[in-house]
Every structure is written in structure tokens, then in C-alpha cells.
Enzyme design. Sequence first.
Site, PDB file in Angstrom:
ATOM      1  N   ASN A   9       5.949 -10.585   7.595  1.00 58.38           N
ATOM      2  CA  ASN A   9       6.176  -9.244   7.049  1.00 58.38           C
ATOM      3  C   ASN A   9       4.838  -8.733   6.533  1.00 58.38           C
ATOM      4  O   ASN A   9       4.337  -9.210   5.518  1.00 58.38           O
ATOM      5  CB  ASN A   9       7.205  -9.337   5.920  1.00 58.38           C
ATOM      6  CG  ASN A   9       7.344  -8.035   5.147  1.00 58.38           C
ATOM      7  OD1 ASN A   9       6.889  -6.982   5.604  1.00 58.38           O
ATOM      8  ND2 ASN A   9       7.961  -8.103   3.976  1.00 58.38           N
ATOM      9  N   TRP A  10       4.284  -7.771   7.250  1.00 58.75           N
ATOM     10  CA  TRP A  10       2.935  -7.296   6.897  1.00 58.75           C
ATOM     11  C   TRP A  10       2.951  -6.312   5.745  1.00 58.75           C
ATOM     12  O   TRP A  10       1.881  -5.914   5.265  1.00 58.75           O
ATOM     13  CB  TRP A  10       2.273  -6.633   8.107  1.00 58.75           C
ATOM     14  CG  TRP A  10       2.002  -7.558   9.246  1.00 58.75           C
ATOM     15  CD1 TRP A  10       2.285  -8.898   9.321  1.00 58.75           C
ATOM     16  CD2 TRP A  10       1.376  -7.210  10.493  1.00 58.75           C
ATOM     17  NE1 TRP A  10       1.883  -9.394  10.530  1.00 58.75           N
ATOM     18  CE2 TRP A  10       1.320  -8.386  11.275  1.00 58.75           C
ATOM     19  CE3 TRP A  10       0.872  -6.028  11.027  1.00 58.75           C
ATOM     20  CZ2 TRP A  10       0.773  -8.409  12.557  1.00 58.75           C
ATOM     21  CZ3 TRP A  10       0.324  -6.050  12.301  1.00 58.75           C
ATOM     22  CH2 TRP A  10       0.275  -7.229  13.050  1.00 58.75           C
ATOM     23  N   LYS A  11       4.123  -5.846   5.359  1.00 56.73           N
ATOM     24  CA  LYS A  11       4.212  -4.859   4.270  1.00 56.73           C
ATOM     25  C   LYS A  11       3.278  -3.681   4.586  1.00 56.73           C
ATOM     26  O   LYS A  11       3.177  -3.291   5.745  1.00 56.73           O
ATOM     27  CB  LYS A  11       3.887  -5.537   2.927  1.00 56.73           C
ATOM     28  CG  LYS A  11       4.735  -6.803   2.730  1.00 56.73           C
ATOM     29  CD  LYS A  11       4.690  -7.380   1.370  1.00 56.73           C
ATOM     30  CE  LYS A  11       5.577  -8.621   1.343  1.00 56.73           C
ATOM     31  NZ  LYS A  11       5.743  -9.175   0.025  1.00 56.73           N
ATOM     32  N   HIS A  95      14.770  -5.578   1.996  1.00 61.56           N
ATOM     33  CA  HIS A  95      13.727  -6.404   1.374  1.00 61.56           C
ATOM     34  C   HIS A  95      13.702  -6.092  -0.129  1.00 61.56           C
ATOM     35  O   HIS A  95      13.935  -4.952  -0.532  1.00 61.56           O
ATOM     36  CB  HIS A  95      12.368  -6.107   2.000  1.00 61.56           C
ATOM     37  CG  HIS A  95      11.298  -7.043   1.528  1.00 61.56           C
ATOM     38  ND1 HIS A  95      10.641  -6.858   0.337  1.00 61.56           N
ATOM     39  CD2 HIS A  95      10.814  -8.192   2.055  1.00 61.56           C
ATOM     40  CE1 HIS A  95       9.783  -7.858   0.160  1.00 61.56           C
ATOM     41  NE2 HIS A  95       9.869  -8.681   1.193  1.00 61.56           N
ATOM     42  N   GLU A  97      11.417  -5.496  -2.111  1.00 60.70           N
ATOM     43  CA  GLU A  97      10.548  -4.375  -2.510  1.00 60.70           C
ATOM     44  C   GLU A  97      11.232  -3.031  -2.241  1.00 60.70           C
ATOM     45  O   GLU A  97      11.028  -2.069  -2.979  1.00 60.70           O
ATOM     46  CB  GLU A  97       9.187  -4.484  -1.794  1.00 60.70           C
ATOM     47  CG  GLU A  97       8.353  -5.603  -2.420  1.00 60.70           C
ATOM     48  CD  GLU A  97       7.405  -6.319  -1.480  1.00 60.70           C
ATOM     49  OE1 GLU A  97       7.101  -5.796  -0.394  1.00 60.70           O
ATOM     50  OE2 GLU A  97       6.980  -7.439  -1.835  1.00 60.70           O
ATOM     51  N   GLU A 167      15.104 -14.694  -0.287  1.00 62.83           N
ATOM     52  CA  GLU A 167      13.784 -14.526  -0.894  1.00 62.83           C
ATOM     53  C   GLU A 167      13.934 -14.342  -2.394  1.00 62.83           C
ATOM     54  O   GLU A 167      14.165 -13.210  -2.868  1.00 62.83           O
ATOM     55  CB  GLU A 167      13.077 -13.300  -0.304  1.00 62.83           C
ATOM     56  CG  GLU A 167      12.862 -13.378   1.189  1.00 62.83           C
ATOM     57  CD  GLU A 167      11.685 -12.520   1.630  1.00 62.83           C
ATOM     58  OE1 GLU A 167      10.759 -13.080   2.208  1.00 62.83           O
ATOM     59  OE2 GLU A 167      11.689 -11.309   1.355  1.00 62.83           O
ATOM     60  N   GLY A 173       4.981 -13.264  -3.438  1.00 66.65           N
ATOM     61  CA  GLY A 173       3.614 -12.858  -3.765  1.00 66.65           C
ATOM     62  C   GLY A 173       3.094 -13.459  -5.055  1.00 66.65           C
ATOM     63  O   GLY A 173       2.053 -13.041  -5.564  1.00 66.65           O
ATOM     64  N   SER A 213       6.131 -16.899  -0.974  1.00 66.00           N
ATOM     65  CA  SER A 213       4.950 -17.763  -1.055  1.00 66.00           C
ATOM     66  C   SER A 213       4.978 -18.934  -0.068  1.00 66.00           C
ATOM     67  O   SER A 213       4.545 -20.035  -0.398  1.00 66.00           O
ATOM     68  CB  SER A 213       4.732 -18.254  -2.490  1.00 66.00           C
ATOM     69  OG  SER A 213       4.515 -17.144  -3.348  1.00 66.00           O
ATOM     70  N   GLY A 234       4.955 -13.315   3.848  1.00 63.60           N
ATOM     71  CA  GLY A 234       4.211 -12.104   3.528  1.00 63.60           C
ATOM     72  C   GLY A 234       2.714 -12.370   3.597  1.00 63.60           C
ATOM     73  O   GLY A 234       2.114 -12.357   4.670  1.00 63.60           O
ATOM     74  N   GLY A 235       2.119 -12.657   2.448  1.00 61.44           N
ATOM     75  CA  GLY A 235       0.662 -12.810   2.336  1.00 61.44           C
ATOM     76  C   GLY A 235       0.041 -13.704   3.402  1.00 61.44           C
ATOM     77  O   GLY A 235      -0.976 -13.336   4.018  1.00 61.44           O
TER      78      GLY A 235
HETATM   79  P1  PGA Z   1       4.991 -13.642   0.212  1.00 65.26           P
HETATM   80  O1  PGA Z   1       6.041 -12.482   0.614  1.00 65.26           O
HETATM   81  O2  PGA Z   1       5.000 -14.646   1.342  1.00 65.26           O
HETATM   82  O3  PGA Z   1       3.675 -12.923   0.076  1.00 65.26           O
HETATM   83  O4  PGA Z   1       5.476 -14.242  -1.057  1.00 65.26           O
HETATM   84  C1  PGA Z   1       7.258 -12.774   1.243  1.00 65.26           C
HETATM   85  C2  PGA Z   1       8.027 -11.504   1.531  1.00 65.26           C
HETATM   86  O5  PGA Z   1       7.984 -10.574   0.716  1.00 65.26           O
HETATM   87  O6  PGA Z   1       8.699 -11.395   2.572  1.00 65.26           O
END
Ligand code: PGA
Length: 252
Positions: A9-11, A95, A97, A167, A173, A213, A234-235
Site C-alpha cells: 500500500n503506497w498511500k 483502510h 487512514e 491491521e 507506521g 510495520s 506500507g512503509g
Molecule cells: P505500515 O503500514 O507497514 O507502514 O505500518 C501498513 C498499512 O497501513 O497498510
Amino acid sequence: MRKPMIAGNWKMYKTAAEAKKFIAELLPLIKSEEVEVAVFPPAIDIPAVADGLAGNGQVAYGAQNVHWAVEGAYTGELSVAMLKEAGCRYAICGHSERRQYFGDTDETVAHRASAAIAGGIIPVICVGESLAQREAGRALEILAVQLKNSVSGISAAEAANIVIAYEPVWAIGTGKTATAADAQDVIGFLRGELAKIFSEDIAEQIRILYGGSVKPGNIAELMAEPDIDGALVGGASLEAASFAAIINYSSK
Ligand code: PGA
């Protein structure tokens, strides 16, 4: 058999040019063939990603969100048909966010997910508890409700193909990962809830990912758990080398 899935997930990271460069770097690094890979770029990057993949059979792509209406006066939104025409296989729905900053609720997530299915897009439905909910000992109770409500528009016949992502909000993050054992406990619980909602047979077919993470250093232990079918990253999905190391977890 549930096919393992590693999703990035590149956000709101990467321009289209950066996306294209990333795909060119990633493809030669993928060693493991048993894993389905998916990337979720910002929507405007999707044509560049499609171009870079050039019909690659192992790497799919999808959108980070999708609207439930067929079309209409919804400024800033994208329809299922738009995603389908752009070659998306998946769309992330709900998600944390989106839930936290953009007002998504279980109800809107359910609308998004069932519209996606109706238009031939597989929803990746996200659920997760906050730190306060976990500390209050309410994680499972909250997750059961989130899951039930978020899949409420989906029939048993449609459900086998959906993807769920667990999640925990406190792990996204933050560098704090749930231990593999904790993630397994929750994901095993969610599979049990899916069995109650649909059937045991359907629940056994639904892929459930862990997210929060995930890194090259913790993916193997997560994937060793019986109910964890993959990861939503994500990251660590933003650099080709670290995303490839996660994809190749089994070929170490
Ligand atoms: P993260 O994000 O791996 O940076 O913790 C995961 C996500 O939000 O899907």
C-alpha cells in the site's frame, strides 16, 4: 489452498514516473513464484504501473479506495468501472487512514466492498482496533463488530474470493508489530467469525492478511502462522529491495 498474498500500500507516495521506476526495479528481484503480489499505488499512477507490469502474471494492482455509486456527482471519487477499465484486480476498502481521516465507517466500507464485487473488483477489507481499545481488553469484541458490519453486503457465494486485512491501528507506521502469535490469535478469531457469518467452508477459503510495520525481518515468522495468508505492507513496500525481500520470505 489459500495462495499467499503480499500487498504493498503506497498511500500518498510516488509520482507516476517514480512508480514506473519502482516496477522496473522490483520485477527482476522477485524470486518466489508461489506468492501473489499486489501493489496499491495512488490512483493517478495506475496507468504507469500497468505499463511497467506489461501483463506480468504474478503482480496485480489495485486502488486504495473505491466509491459505491456507479457514477455521479461525487467530486474526488473513483468508480468501480473506472478501476476495472484501468486493469485493477483489487480495491482496498476501509483502510484505517480512510476511517480515521476521511470519515469511512463500517457502513460505507460495506457499500464500497459490495459495489466492488458487483463490478468485478476484489475488495481488500481492512479492520483493526486502536491502542485504547486493545488496552481496554476490547479488541476482539470491536473487531467482530467491524468485520460483521463491513462484510454485511456480501453474500456467501461472493465471499470466498474477498480478502480481509487485519491491521491493528497502533501497529501502522509505528514500528510496533503485533507479535506473530498475537496476530495469529486475532486472525484465527476473525476466521472463526467469518465462519459464523458465511460458513466454515467459505471462511477456510478467504485470505486474511496481517498489516502493521511488516518488514523483511518479521515476515517469515508471520507467514509461518497457520491463519496468516499474507501481508499488507506500507512503509517497507516503498523500496523495491525491501518489498522484494518481503515477497521472497520463503526463499531465504
Ligand atoms: P505500515 O503500514 O507497514 O507502514 O505500518 C501498513 C498499512 O497501513 O497498510
